[in-house]
Design a protein around this motif. Structure first.
Motif, PDB file in Angstrom:
ATOM      1  N   GLU A  95     -51.745  37.959  44.941  1.00  0.00           N
ATOM      2  CA  GLU A  95     -50.819  39.142  45.166  1.00  0.00           C
ATOM      3  C   GLU A  95     -50.178  39.230  46.591  1.00  0.00           C
ATOM      4  OE1 GLU A  95     -53.465  42.692  45.609  1.00  0.00           O
ATOM      5  OE2 GLU A  95     -54.909  41.445  46.020  1.00  0.00           O
ATOM      6  N   THR A  96     -49.087  39.784  46.708  1.00  0.00           N
ATOM      7  CA  THR A  96     -48.375  39.996  47.785  1.00  0.00           C
ATOM      8  C   THR A  96     -49.302  40.803  48.991  1.00  0.00           C
ATOM      9  OG1 THR A  96     -46.487  39.781  46.511  1.00  0.00           O
ATOM     10  CG2 THR A  96     -46.245  40.367  48.971  1.00  0.00           C
ATOM     11  N   PHE A  97     -49.382  40.572  50.088  1.00  0.00           N
ATOM     12  CA  PHE A  97     -49.611  41.620  51.265  1.00  0.00           C
ATOM     13  C   PHE A  97     -48.352  41.968  51.832  1.00  0.00           C
ATOM     14  CE2 PHE A  97     -54.313  40.957  52.226  1.00  0.00           C
ATOM     15  CZ  PHE A  97     -54.676  40.571  51.211  1.00  0.00           C
ATOM     16  N   PRO A  98     -47.931  43.013  51.609  1.00  0.00           N
ATOM     17  CA  PRO A  98     -47.033  43.776  52.162  1.00  0.00           C
ATOM     18  C   PRO A  98     -47.052  44.122  53.600  1.00  0.00           C
ATOM     19  CG  PRO A  98     -47.791  45.240  50.381  1.00  0.00           C
ATOM     20  CD  PRO A  98     -48.763  44.037  50.383  1.00  0.00           C
ATOM     21  N   VAL A  99     -46.050  44.277  54.325  1.00  0.00           N
ATOM     22  CA  VAL A  99     -46.469  44.616  55.873  1.00  0.00           C
ATOM     23  C   VAL A  99     -47.033  45.888  56.006  1.00  0.00           C
ATOM     24  CG1 VAL A  99     -45.358  44.824  58.128  1.00  0.00           C
ATOM     25  CG2 VAL A  99     -44.503  43.173  56.717  1.00  0.00           C
ATOM     26  N   LYS A 100     -46.392  46.845  55.116  1.00  0.00           N
ATOM     27  CA  LYS A 100     -46.876  48.434  55.338  1.00  0.00           C
ATOM     28  C   LYS A 100     -47.018  48.931  54.101  1.00  0.00           C
ATOM     29  CE  LYS A 100     -42.598  50.354  57.155  1.00  0.00           C
ATOM     30  NZ  LYS A 100     -41.919  49.142  56.845  1.00  0.00           N
ATOM     31  N   THR A 101     -47.747  50.008  53.728  1.00  0.00           N
ATOM     32  CA  THR A 101     -47.861  50.748  52.498  1.00  0.00           C
ATOM     33  C   THR A 101     -46.493  50.945  51.785  1.00  0.00           C
ATOM     34  OG1 THR A 101     -49.938  51.589  53.339  1.00  0.00           O
ATOM     35  CG2 THR A 101     -49.150  52.482  51.247  1.00  0.00           C
ATOM     36  N   SER A 102     -45.777  51.782  52.589  1.00  0.00           N
ATOM     37  CA  SER A 102     -44.299  52.327  52.351  1.00  0.00           C
ATOM     38  C   SER A 102     -43.483  51.002  51.674  1.00  0.00           C
ATOM     39  CB  SER A 102     -43.718  52.891  53.253  1.00  0.00           C
ATOM     40  OG  SER A 102     -43.449  52.198  54.476  1.00  0.00           O
ATOM     41  N   ASP A 103     -43.666  49.756  52.064  1.00  0.00           N
ATOM     42  CA  ASP A 103     -42.799  48.643  51.387  1.00  0.00           C
ATOM     43  C   ASP A 103     -42.894  48.268  50.010  1.00  0.00           C
ATOM     44  OD1 ASP A 103     -42.130  48.223  54.060  1.00  0.00           O
ATOM     45  OD2 ASP A 103     -43.128  46.230  54.079  1.00  0.00           O
ATOM     46  N   ASN A 104     -44.221  48.764  49.594  1.00  0.00           N
ATOM     47  CA  ASN A 104     -44.841  48.450  48.346  1.00  0.00           C
ATOM     48  C   ASN A 104     -43.603  49.066  47.054  1.00  0.00           C
ATOM     49  OD1 ASN A 104     -45.756  50.048  45.908  1.00  0.00           O
ATOM     50  ND2 ASN A 104     -46.890  50.560  47.749  1.00  0.00           N
ATOM     51  N   PRO A 105     -43.006  48.463  46.132  1.00  0.00           N
ATOM     52  CA  PRO A 105     -42.114  48.909  45.139  1.00  0.00           C
ATOM     53  C   PRO A 105     -42.401  50.326  44.293  1.00  0.00           C
ATOM     54  CG  PRO A 105     -43.050  47.134  44.159  1.00  0.00           C
ATOM     55  CD  PRO A 105     -43.472  46.966  45.674  1.00  0.00           C
ATOM     56  N   THR A 106     -43.615  50.520  44.390  1.00  0.00           N
ATOM     57  CA  THR A 106     -44.186  51.669  43.597  1.00  0.00           C
ATOM     58  C   THR A 106     -44.454  52.950  44.539  1.00  0.00           C
ATOM     59  OG1 THR A 106     -46.488  51.223  43.949  1.00  0.00           O
ATOM     60  CG2 THR A 106     -45.273  50.268  41.869  1.00  0.00           C
ATOM     61  N   PHE A 107     -43.962  52.862  45.747  1.00  0.00           N
ATOM     62  CA  PHE A 107     -44.412  53.971  46.889  1.00  0.00           C
ATOM     63  C   PHE A 107     -43.941  55.106  46.367  1.00  0.00           C
ATOM     64  CE2 PHE A 107     -43.652  55.975  50.829  1.00  0.00           C
ATOM     65  CZ  PHE A 107     -44.948  55.948  51.206  1.00  0.00           C
ATOM     66  N   ILE A 108     -42.583  55.358  45.737  1.00  0.00           N
ATOM     67  CA  ILE A 108     -42.418  56.551  45.116  1.00  0.00           C
ATOM     68  C   ILE A 108     -42.901  57.047  44.144  1.00  0.00           C
ATOM     69  CG2 ILE A 108     -40.013  57.615  44.782  1.00  0.00           C
ATOM     70  CD1 ILE A 108     -38.592  55.823  46.827  1.00  0.00           C
ATOM     71  N   ASN A 109     -43.125  56.030  43.101  1.00  0.00           N
ATOM     72  CA  ASN A 109     -43.542  56.478  41.887  1.00  0.00           C
ATOM     73  C   ASN A 109     -45.157  56.271  41.603  1.00  0.00           C
ATOM     74  OD1 ASN A 109     -41.238  57.726  40.507  1.00  0.00           O
ATOM     75  ND2 ASN A 109     -40.396  55.599  41.108  1.00  0.00           N
TER      76      ASN A 109
END
Ligand code: BGC
Length: 761
Positions: A495-509
């Motif tokens: 899995e990818t480790f994004p830099v921060k939580t809000s980077d992830n594509p599902t952040f809004i949903n």
């Protein structure tokens, strides 16, 4: 022994048949004493045996027998090694036999949609291809011992928030491309005895009563022939569920739903033949186990060693600046271990995957066994209790050490079945500890214990990071062997480790409002999203370092051109160019370059192979691709479709470390894929060779009318030729009525003739 199950079902009364459709208690199927039908036990799974005592006499409600704790799925997937998973599965199968467990409830193969899902530690990957390969191998292993598996949780169950009622709203293509393939692969290749349907609804319909899911797709399309069991308490309406394809309700329903089934048959609401089929499926698996039962083997010590082996093959070396690792054994006395997890490691997740572990080896114990006299200070409190002494003590000790190894990670309470994480942060006391130590010591190594990605604000300040995930009971042995170079890391991130939580594509949903969660990001999860957005990530999918180096050369394709019905062999030479033995995971991604307007990810993993190499040794790795490797799910065809044209094959060491590329031309053999109607636009016609030919006279007329000689300079200044062309291209056929004065009948005739021609291709 050949049993005639159909005959047995014929001898059963309606009440007896209905009784088999729900559990006896929490863990057993019901017996039918009159006919000698036995009761069998099922148990969690999947990282070892969580066998609870059926009589509940000496174990607490959540307690289970002492057993071996294997690494969680989040780590085993990083091995990229199906053979290893098969071995793990066979070992767990043996344990099941020894404990008389007919089906182990796992593996759990839901897709890691968001890094915040509380159960991500159990799940394998953000990538459906990898999850499917790993899961199918595990299932084959367990079932080689004649013990069943229950692949779970089918389907689209990628969060814990309101998991028993929330609807996962997702489009057809995304389900087919992201959320189904791991299940599909496991069903087709692993042939699991049972499938566990999930709690959630899918586009409004409970998985437990979803005919499309449980019958049309699972059985008719994929050929599943075992029984479907409900997740524990997932049944909404029992009779509807049975008709949709849900066979066994777990746990016991107190007889209520059995009676509902009887009444439904009597009233004609449910055909008895449907019930017969369900009973047949359950009995077939019950007897498959009973008739083939052998003794099994629960050699805890041997299995403890296997856990260490699996963990060593799977842990991921995320960073290793200036080759600070491996550490030297002779330096042991100048090495300081910091962190409560060095002594009390976090090695497993909570909830139904929790094992009552018989023995745990910590890093400190493993160091001791290896004769390494490292120093130790606790550094932080796992429960985050304020302690004024731990931090200064650790900083002081770090000043004196040559190298500091910090054992950090997420406490149990941060991730579990039943709830999701709020963010990707580690406990503040640990982040502070790492940052402060990095200020006083230049040689800091961080060893992580976590079931899912964490933010690492200190990543740039430390020299090395070893990701252990949740490594099972021999966690310390694997860590020491890897840290001191007795073993060479070969795991790659699943899995990818994004830099921060809000980077992830599902952040809004994520996780939705409790009633609905919209999978609005579609297929763009994990690296599919970060690649498309060209985003920086902390560590990319497929990433993992080694103590040696590998060179890739000689990328060869078996053909430059294939039909979509043919296979393509891709081979590449890999050479160990370093000084020590190591294993490399060769990853193959495919990129579509056909130029269609179809939305496609930048690249997708379609094959991989793990290769072991001695220094200077080379091996040729061969991987096979087929239509599915190039195809997307076409929602008009409701089928996989690989458009004709060019595809790029990318081979590399991670999703962001592509070493070699090659091109192949794929020709689709699908017929009649493209059909036109009155709203087909001119550009679509022109892009298709056959349609373009049919449309030639029409286009000529059209072009000369709109772009003809007669246009004055003033007209051209107002609407340039380019603008005119753009407008023309997006003009639907019906507009010919207004702009070419064609009659409706003429337009309809053109459409009919063209479609006739198109149906031949
Ligand atoms: C979990 C399943 C598990 C079952 C039995 C459920 O709550 O979702 O994964 O197998 O309980 O423990």
């Amino acid at each position: 022994m050949k049993r005639n199950i159909k005959d047995l079902v014929k001898q059963m009364t309606l009440e007896e048949k209905a009784s088999l459709c729900s559990g006896l208690d929490f863990w057993h199927t019901k017996p039918v004493d009159r006919l000698g039908i036995p009761s069998v036990m099922v148990s969690d799974g999947p990282a070892g045996l969580r066998k609870q005592d059926d009589k509940g006499d000496h174990l607490g409600i959540n307690d289970s027998i002492k057993a071996v704790c294997f690494p969680s799925g989040c780590l085993t997937a990083c091995s990229f090694d199906p053979d290893l998973l098969e071995k793990e599965g066979a070992t767990i199968g043996d344990e099941c036999l020894a404990e008389d467990v007919s089906v182990i409830l796992g593996p759990a193969l839901n897709i890691k949609r968001s890094p915040l899902c509380g159960r991500n530690f159990e799940y394998f990957s953000e990538d459906p291809y990898l999850a499917g390969e790993i899961s199918a191998a595990y299932v084959k292993g367990v079932q080689s011992k004649n013990v069943g598996t229950s692949i779970k949780h089918f389907a689209v169950n990628s969060q814990e928030f309101r998991r028993m009622s929330c609807s996962s709203n997702v489009d057809e293509r995304t389900i087919r491309e992201i959320y189904f393939p791991a299940f599909e692969k496991t069903v087709k290749e692993g042939k699991p005895d049972t499938v566990m349907c999930s709690y959630n609804r899918i586009n409004g319909v409970f998985a437990s009563e979803n005919k499309w899911l449980l019958t049309d797709v699972l059985r008719k399309e994929w050929g599943f022939d075992g029984y479907v069991v409900s997740d524990w308490g997932a049944v909404n309406k029992r009779v509807e569920g049975l008709a949709a394809g849900l066979d066994l309700e777990m746990p016991a329903s107190g007889g209520t739903t059995d009676r509902q089934i009887v009444e439904a048959v009597k009233s004609g609401k449910l055909k008895e033949a449907v019930l017969d089929k369900t009973v047949e499926r359950i009995l077939r698996i019950v007897y498959k186990y009973k008739d083939g039962k052998t003794e099994g083997n629960f050699d805890k010590e041997a299995h403890h060693n296997l856990v260490a082996e699996i963990a060593k093959e799977s842990m991921v070396l995320l960073k290793n600046e200036k080759n600070i690792l491996p550490l030297k054994e002779k330096d042991a006395e100048s090495i300081l271990f910091v962190g409560a997890f060095a002594k009390t490691p976090r090695y497993e997740g909570g909830g139904s995957a929790h094992i009552n572990t018989w023995k745990v080896t910590s890093a400190l114990e493993a160091a001791k066994v290896a004769g390494l006299k490292v120093n130790y200070v606790q550094g932080f409190d796992i429960a985050e209790k304020k302690d004024k002494k731990l931090l200064p003590e650790a900083i002081e000790a770090s000043k004196k050490a040559k190298t500091v190894v910090i054992f950090a990670g997420l406490p149990d309470s941060y991730e579990s079945e039943g709830y999701d994480r709020k963010d990707m942060k580690m406990p503040l006391n640990q982040d502070i500890l790492i940052s402060e130590i990095a200020k006083v010591n230049k040689n800091v190594v961080v060893v992580l214990h976590n079931g899912s990605p964490v933010e690492m604000p200190w990543a740039k300040d430390v020299k090395a990071i070893l990701e252990s995930y949740l490594a099972g009971e021999s966690v310390g042995t694997a860590q020491i062997d890897l840290l001191f170079g007795k073993a060479n890391p070969s795991g790659k991130l699943a899995e990818t480790f994004p830099v921060k939580t809000s980077d992830n594509p599902t952040f809004i949903n994520f996780p939705g409002n409790g009633h609905d969660v919209n999978y609005a990001e579609g297929m763009y999860i994990g690296y599919r999203y970060y690649d498309k957005k060209e985003m920086e990530v902390l560590f990319p999918f497929g990433h993992g370092l080694s103590y040696t180096t590998f060179e890739y050369s000689n990328l060869k394709l078996s053909s430059k051109k294939i039909l979509d019905t043919e296979k393509l062999e891709v081979s590449v030479k890999v050479t160990n160019t370093g000084k020590v033995f190591g294993k490399e995971v060769v990853q193959l991604y495919v990129t579509e370059k056909t130029g269609t307007h179809e939305d496609r990810p930048v690249k997708e993993l379609k094959a991989f192979a793990k290769v072991a190499l001695n220094p200077k040794e080379s091996k040729v790795v061969t991987m096979t691709l087929d239509k599915r490797s190039f195809a997307f799910w076409n929602v008009e065809l409701h089928d996989w479709y690989a458009p004709t044209g060019e595809y790029e094959i990318l081979v590399g060491s991670s999703s962001r470390d592509i070493r070699l590329t090659a091109k192949v031309e794929v020709t689709s053999t699908a017929k009649g894929v493209f059909k036109i109607n009155e709203n087909t636009v001119l550009e679509e016609l022109l892009e298709h060779p056959v349609a373009a030919k049919c449309a030639e006279p029409l286009v000529k007329k059209f072009m000369s009318g709109m772009l003809g000689e007669g246009r004055s300079e003033a007209e051209k200044a107002a609407v340039s030729d380019d603008m005119m062309m753009a407008m023309l291209y997006s003009m639907p056929l019906r507009a010919l009525r207004s702009f070419l004065q064609m009659k409706d009948e003429e337009i309809a005739k053109f459409i009919e003739d063209t479609n006739k021609e198109l149906s031949k291709y």
